[in-house]
Design a protein around this motif. Structure first.
Motif, PDB file in Angstrom:
ATOM      1  N   GLY A 163       0.810  -1.222   0.000  1.00 20.65           N
ATOM      2  CA  GLY A 163       0.000   0.000   0.000  1.00 20.65           C
ATOM      3  C   GLY A 163       0.838   1.264   0.000  1.00 20.65           C
ATOM      4  O   GLY A 163       0.325   2.356  -0.159  1.00 20.65           O
ATOM      5  N   GLU A 164       2.159   1.127   0.177  1.00 18.68           N
ATOM      6  CA  GLU A 164       3.036   2.283   0.025  1.00 18.68           C
ATOM      7  C   GLU A 164       3.276   2.481  -1.474  1.00 18.68           C
ATOM      8  O   GLU A 164       3.154   1.548  -2.256  1.00 18.68           O
ATOM      9  CB  GLU A 164       4.380   2.026   0.723  1.00 18.68           C
ATOM     10  CG  GLU A 164       4.284   1.773   2.208  1.00 18.68           C
ATOM     11  CD  GLU A 164       3.830   2.996   3.003  1.00 18.68           C
ATOM     12  OE1 GLU A 164       3.988   4.130   2.498  1.00 18.68           O
ATOM     13  OE2 GLU A 164       3.310   2.821   4.112  1.00 18.68           O
ATOM     14  N   PRO A 165       3.664   3.706  -1.895  1.00 18.41           N
ATOM     15  CA  PRO A 165       3.975   3.903  -3.312  1.00 18.41           C
ATOM     16  C   PRO A 165       5.258   3.161  -3.672  1.00 18.41           C
ATOM     17  O   PRO A 165       6.107   2.935  -2.818  1.00 18.41           O
ATOM     18  CB  PRO A 165       4.177   5.417  -3.415  1.00 18.41           C
ATOM     19  CG  PRO A 165       4.519   5.862  -2.033  1.00 18.41           C
ATOM     20  CD  PRO A 165       3.809   4.924  -1.100  1.00 18.41           C
ATOM     21  N   GLY A 166       5.386   2.778  -4.944  1.00 23.94           N
ATOM     22  CA  GLY A 166       6.613   2.102  -5.365  1.00 23.94           C
ATOM     23  C   GLY A 166       6.371   1.148  -6.506  1.00 23.94           C
ATOM     24  O   GLY A 166       5.302   1.166  -7.135  1.00 23.94           O
ATOM     25  N   PHE A 167       7.364   0.288  -6.788  1.00 26.92           N
ATOM     26  CA  PHE A 167       7.314  -0.587  -7.956  1.00 26.92           C
ATOM     27  C   PHE A 167       7.911  -1.950  -7.641  1.00 26.92           C
ATOM     28  O   PHE A 167       8.850  -2.057  -6.872  1.00 26.92           O
ATOM     29  CB  PHE A 167       8.126   0.031  -9.109  1.00 26.92           C
ATOM     30  CG  PHE A 167       7.643   1.391  -9.505  1.00 26.92           C
ATOM     31  CD1 PHE A 167       6.652   1.536 -10.476  1.00 26.92           C
ATOM     32  CD2 PHE A 167       8.149   2.528  -8.890  1.00 26.92           C
ATOM     33  CE1 PHE A 167       6.198   2.800 -10.836  1.00 26.92           C
ATOM     34  CE2 PHE A 167       7.688   3.790  -9.237  1.00 26.92           C
ATOM     35  CZ  PHE A 167       6.708   3.927 -10.218  1.00 26.92           C
ATOM     36  N   MET A 168       7.372  -2.967  -8.309  1.00 28.16           N
ATOM     37  CA  MET A 168       8.010  -4.280  -8.319  1.00 28.16           C
ATOM     38  C   MET A 168       8.737  -4.430  -9.647  1.00 28.16           C
ATOM     39  O   MET A 168       8.160  -4.172 -10.705  1.00 28.16           O
ATOM     40  CB  MET A 168       6.972  -5.401  -8.219  1.00 28.16           C
ATOM     41  CG  MET A 168       6.356  -5.616  -6.867  1.00 28.16           C
ATOM     42  SD  MET A 168       7.441  -6.298  -5.613  1.00 28.16           S
ATOM     43  CE  MET A 168       7.820  -7.910  -6.260  1.00 28.16           C
ATOM     44  N   LEU A 169       9.984  -4.876  -9.578  1.00 31.13           N
ATOM     45  CA  LEU A 169      10.752  -5.137 -10.802  1.00 31.13           C
ATOM     46  C   LEU A 169      10.937  -6.643 -10.935  1.00 31.13           C
ATOM     47  O   LEU A 169      11.516  -7.272 -10.040  1.00 31.13           O
ATOM     48  CB  LEU A 169      12.144  -4.487 -10.717  1.00 31.13           C
ATOM     49  CG  LEU A 169      12.289  -3.012 -11.096  1.00 31.13           C
ATOM     50  CD1 LEU A 169      11.340  -2.154 -10.292  1.00 31.13           C
ATOM     51  CD2 LEU A 169      13.723  -2.560 -10.867  1.00 31.13           C
ATOM     52  N   TYR A 170      10.433  -7.213 -12.027  1.00 35.07           N
ATOM     53  CA  TYR A 170      10.683  -8.630 -12.304  1.00 35.07           C
ATOM     54  C   TYR A 170      11.794  -8.702 -13.332  1.00 35.07           C
ATOM     55  O   TYR A 170      11.609  -8.319 -14.483  1.00 35.07           O
ATOM     56  CB  TYR A 170       9.402  -9.324 -12.762  1.00 35.07           C
ATOM     57  CG  TYR A 170       8.453  -9.484 -11.608  1.00 35.07           C
ATOM     58  CD1 TYR A 170       8.570 -10.571 -10.742  1.00 35.07           C
ATOM     59  CD2 TYR A 170       7.487  -8.528 -11.326  1.00 35.07           C
ATOM     60  CE1 TYR A 170       7.737 -10.698  -9.645  1.00 35.07           C
ATOM     61  CE2 TYR A 170       6.654  -8.650 -10.233  1.00 35.07           C
ATOM     62  CZ  TYR A 170       6.783  -9.739  -9.387  1.00 35.07           C
ATOM     63  OH  TYR A 170       5.970  -9.860  -8.296  1.00 35.07           O
ATOM     64  N   ILE A 171      12.963  -9.172 -12.894  1.00 41.28           N
ATOM     65  CA  ILE A 171      14.191  -9.055 -13.669  1.00 41.28           C
ATOM     66  C   ILE A 171      14.639 -10.433 -14.138  1.00 41.28           C
ATOM     67  O   ILE A 171      14.800 -11.324 -13.300  1.00 41.28           O
ATOM     68  CB  ILE A 171      15.308  -8.450 -12.776  1.00 41.28           C
ATOM     69  CG1 ILE A 171      14.813  -7.163 -12.122  1.00 41.28           C
ATOM     70  CG2 ILE A 171      16.579  -8.222 -13.571  1.00 41.28           C
ATOM     71  CD1 ILE A 171      15.606  -6.772 -10.894  1.00 41.28           C
ATOM     72  N   PRO A 172      14.849 -10.635 -15.463  1.00 41.80           N
ATOM     73  CA  PRO A 172      15.411 -11.919 -15.904  1.00 41.80           C
ATOM     74  C   PRO A 172      16.681 -12.198 -15.112  1.00 41.80           C
ATOM     75  O   PRO A 172      17.494 -11.305 -14.887  1.00 41.80           O
ATOM     76  CB  PRO A 172      15.708 -11.684 -17.389  1.00 41.80           C
ATOM     77  CG  PRO A 172      14.724 -10.625 -17.792  1.00 41.80           C
ATOM     78  CD  PRO A 172      14.566  -9.737 -16.590  1.00 41.80           C
ATOM     79  N   ILE A 173      16.823 -13.453 -14.666  1.00 46.71           N
ATOM     80  CA  ILE A 173      17.757 -13.772 -13.593  1.00 46.71           C
ATOM     81  C   ILE A 173      19.202 -13.380 -13.910  1.00 46.71           C
ATOM     82  O   ILE A 173      19.955 -12.984 -13.027  1.00 46.71           O
ATOM     83  CB  ILE A 173      17.606 -15.271 -13.241  1.00 46.71           C
ATOM     84  CG1 ILE A 173      17.989 -15.525 -11.796  1.00 46.71           C
ATOM     85  CG2 ILE A 173      18.345 -16.166 -14.180  1.00 46.71           C
ATOM     86  CD1 ILE A 173      17.268 -16.710 -11.212  1.00 46.71           C
TER      87      ILE A 173
END
Length: 883
Positions: free
Chosen positions: A677-687
């Protein structure tokens, strides 16, 4: 000490344990094969269910299936009934268990055994003696008080007593080192083999066929379903197979055409039997459990039976099967010596007593000390009930009932996820892992379990590519589903030793460390490695993916490409089988993110419910992506500088997903969602890019005050924002309606989905429990016991439910507990509808180890904490994600 020990040893006499009364059993079962008959009755050619194993679990499953109306059942036992671990079981039935579902199983078992003799005519040796659990330390007493408060609200009589009261109840006990004890008067003793025989007798009267001296060589599988069993006496076709093979469950699982992984391993378990005392013990004398001395003591025919769980257990049969019926294994007095000393300290008068023998029998243990039940994810119709961690007789009745309900109705009557076979992946089936883990698990049965303890063995199995980088920066690790995750980071210069020793029910040592991580998330930007999330990709050649997923998920997935939908995967009752976020990557492909421990469960649910269409593909990509969570108001700045792309709210709204390049790395899936619920981003990064992107983010973030954070900070953030998450707050028995997530359900859209009818009914008639947030009022964080989970909630003095998770909110400077409130009729006890008024008009207290603290109840998170500028719908949407 040594002299006394020798004095005891010189009196050791060997005498075989009296075998259970087989004659009574033979008389009452004419239908089944007996060793006395020259021509055993041939096996039937087919049956609906074949159960393998004639110990307490197998006979209990047969008994309960036949009670539920399934009659076409064959029970096979390789030796004689009840001749395995059940024969040597100490026979103590006790409800004093810390896990709620285990407590319910034990309570049911106790009530079942009590009336069994009357029902079957087979004597079971049932004796209600009560049990006394002793505490030598204050911490142990606290853990007993926590158990006592949950027993009391379940209606099981139980009280915390003084050492003097212990002496009154059991005069032979030495009480000088005790600080208190817990007395559960309803606990009982039974003869375990006789209970098995009674269950088998009742089952065979109900039509179950029982065949002894018949071993199952393997289970036949076609198209992922059980079709039959091969035995040494021929073939039986069947639709259901139940593996109740105890310590052989693991090998039996691997013997079939399709491997079924059942992570159990046997250890030796010792107890001694004595001749009767000069004044034989009364048959009603309470059983003593002395966990700090690692022993239990019960009456046995006027003498005593005493065993325990030593610190250095001896694992057995790691290499595989070598004996059918368990003969008494080697006596090992040197190994038993610490337990014997503890016994003589606790009952000094025993010194002159004659020991009859030291019994050594295998007990089966599991990787997390909880038993294993449920349907195999690999093979439909293959059910398992095994791994009782030496509490087989306490759990046998209840576990058999839940498994039988599961088979007959498709689901049990309680939430058994903590015991579900699907909580383990194939990674837990390595023999080396199991051997090492059970050596840790067996002593843990007596060890003091404070909140948030972690296993030490079998670690660093699944790790993120950033593991070494984070470890070098002071990461402290915990493990979930075999995956290492960071709890918090110890800043340089802190004394590390103290932190690892912080085992307490009070304020933990990491309090300030986590506080500073939370502050950084609120004011600057933090990075949390969340690679352990389960990640699936589902795609199709045409519209098949969308059509199938729309039926499986409760929220509308027909959103524009690039949008993220938060949705439940519900069962027919409307309960959460899974709670996940799904991003629409293109018209025909979806990216699904679920909790870590959903990997096996969710895969098997989707496999069983998706149409077997060659145009539809599903791939587990958990290992392909490293996930970094950037939380905080400056996350936007860090990301925009690294990607040279505009990511202001206009270009990148909440719950959005875009492929971007970050630094030199291409093809990174960025989602505007942080699960807190905080602002921000998820990064899904190729390994292969993980290290590069992490370094870039940390370097770029320096000027914004970036730092690493762990899951404890995440927990504090999500709980103060009132986010439920699956496996703790949500389970297969909670629906979106009960936790304020109606806006995530497509009820108005005229689309069919699983669980729809149940939700429409709740919408019409109201809910019987409601997810509520409690803020503790008169609680002193520094001095008082902390709430963790499972604490009883009282409303106007009446019990209404339990907490499901809790955390200290650094923003509110208070403890926040989340939990469900129910409404029981005060006279009849029946459940009534819970309304908003009912919640808002009550005075609440939370019971922590018997002490009650006032709490304020809220149905919505604090709006004043959050910036009012964000659009209302954005807050609502981002309002419910899970860890």
């Amino acid at each position: 000490g040594a002299g006394m020990f020798l004095h005891l040893l010189s009196r050791v006499r060997r005498r075989p344990v009296r075998p259970p009364r087989w004659s009574a059993w033979m008389r009452c079962r004419r239908s089944a094969a007996s060793t006395a008959e020259p021509h055993p009755i041939p096996l039937p050619a087919q049956a609906q269910v074949v159960i393998c194993g004639g110990g307490i679990t197998g006979t209990s499953v047969a008994y309960h299936l036949s009670k539920l109306g399934w009659k076409d059942i064959v029970l096979l036992e390789q030796g004689r009934l009840a001749a395995g671990t059940t024969r040597f079981c100490a026979g103590i039935v006790s409800a004093a268990r810390p896990v709620a579902i285990e407590l319910k199983m034990a309570d049911y078992s106790n009530r079942l055994y009590e009336q069994l003799e009357q029902e079957t005519g087979v004597t079971t040796g049932y004796m209600k003696t009560g049990s006394i659990s002793l505490a030598q330390t204050q911490d142990r007493l606290i853990s007993l008080k926590r158990i006592a408060s949950s027993l009391n609200v379940m209606g099981i009589p139980c009280e915390i007593i003084t050492p003097k009261q212990v002496a009154q109840l059991h005069p032979l006990i030495n009480i000088h080192d005790l600080v208190g004890a817990m007395h559960v008067p309803g606990d009982a003793l039974v003869s375990s083999p006789d209970v098995s025989l009674a269950l088998a007798t009742a089952a065979s009267r109900n039509g179950v066929q029982i065949h002894e001296r018949t071993s199952v060589s393997h289970v036949l599988v076609q198209k992922g379903r059980v079709t039959g069993v091969e035995t040494d006496r021929g073939h039986i076709s069947c639709q259901y197979f139940v593996n109740c093979a105890g310590q052989w469950a693991y090998e039996l699982g691997l013997s079939g055409e399709e491997h079924v992984s059942i992570p159990v391993h046997a250890c030796e378990h010792f107890y001694l039997l004595t001749y009767p005392l000069k004044e034989p013990l009364a048959s009603s004398i309470p059983t003593i459990v002395d966990p700090d001395g690692r022993i239990y003591i019960r009456n046995w025919q006027g003498g005593i039976l005493s065993g325990g769980f030593e610190k250095n257990p001896k694992p057995l049969f790691t290499e595989g099967r070598n004996q059918l019926e368990i003969q008494n294994l080697q006596e090992d007095w040197d190994h038993f010596e610490p337990l014997l000393s503890a016994l003589l300290r606790r009952m000094p008068d025993l010194e002159a007593l004659q020991i009859m023998q030291l019994v050594n029998c295998p007990e089966t243990f599991t990787p997390d000390m909880r038993c294993i039940m449920g349907e195999s994810p690999a093979v439909r119709g293959y059910f398992v009930l095994a791994g009782m961690n030496s509490a087989g007789i306490s759990y046998g009745g209840g576990a058999g009932k839940y498994l039988a309900e599961w088979m007959v109705n498709g689901y049990p009557s309680e939430n058994v996820w903590p015991l579900d076979l699907k909580r383990f992946g194939s990674l837990q089936s390595s023999r080396t892992f199991l051997r090492h883990r059970v050596m840790e698990v067996m002593p843990l049965i007596c060890d003091l379990k404070v909140p948030r303890w972690d296993f030490q063995t079998g670690r660093q199995l699944r790790t993120s590519p950033l593991y070494d980088r984070l470890d070098a920066q002071g990461a402290r690790w915990m493990e979930k589903h075999g995956f290492e995750r960071v709890k918090y980071f110890v800043p340089p210069g802190k004394d590390l030793l103290d932190l690892d020793q912080s085992k307490t029910f009070y304020k933990p040592d990491w309090f300030d460390i986590v506080g500073s991580e939370v502050k950084c998330c609120k004011e600057a930007v933090c990075v949390i490695d969340m690679s352990s999330f389960t990640k699936f990709e589902i795609s199709s050649t045409g519209d098949q993916a969308l059509a199938s997923l729309q039926y499986l998920f409760s929220n509308d997935l027909d959103v524009p490409v690039g949008h993220v939908v938060h949705t439940g995967m519900l069962n027919e009752q409307g309960g959460y089988e899974n709670d996940c976020s799904i991003a629409r990557l293109s018209k025909r492909s979806f990216f699904m993110i679920s909790p870590t421990d959903q990997q096996v469960h969710c895969w098997s649910w989707l496999k069983n419910h998706l149409p077997s269409d060659s145009n539809l593909t599903m791939e587990d990509v958990t290992w392909k992506y490293t996930a970094l969570n950037l939380i905080g108001p400056r996350a936007v700045d860090v990301l925009s500088e690294l990607s040279y792309a505009p990511i202001t709210p206009d270009h990148f709204p909440s719950l959005f997903c875009k492929e971007m390049s970050v630094g030199y790395a291409n093809g990174i899936r960025v989602m505007s969602i942080t699960h807190t619920g905080e602002p921000g981003f998820m990064l899904y990064i190729p390994i292969e890019y993980a290290l590069h992107v992490y370094n870039e983010v940390m370097n770029m973030g320096q000027k914004y005050g970036i730092r690493n954070a762990g899951y404890y900070a995440l927990r504090s953030l999500r709980i103060e924002k009132f986010f439920a998450f699956w496996g703790q707050d949500l389970d297969a028995f909670t629906t979106p309606m009960e936790c304020g997530r109606e806006f995530q359900v497509k009820l108005e859209k005229g689309m069919e989905f699983i669980g729809q009818e149940a939700l429409l009914e709740q919408k019409q008639h109201g809910v019987y429990k409601r997810f509520t947030m409690f803020i503790l009022e008169d609680h002193d964080t520094d001095m008082d016991l902390w709430p963790w989970w499972g604490e009883p909630i009282f409303r106007n003095g009446h019990y209404v439910g339990k907490t499901t998770s809790s955390a200290y909110s650094y923003t509110l400077e208070r403890h926040v507990c989340l939990g469900f409130v129910q409404h029981f009729d005060e006279k009849t006890g029946e459940e009534l509808v819970v309304t908003t008024d009912f919640i808002n008009q009550g005075e609440y207290e939370i019971d922590i180890a018997g002490q009650r603290f006032q709490a304020k109840a809220k149905l919505y998170p604090f709006s004043s904490l959050f910036t009012q500028r964000r659009r209302k719908d954005e807050v609502e949407l981002s309002g419910y994600q899970r860890e």
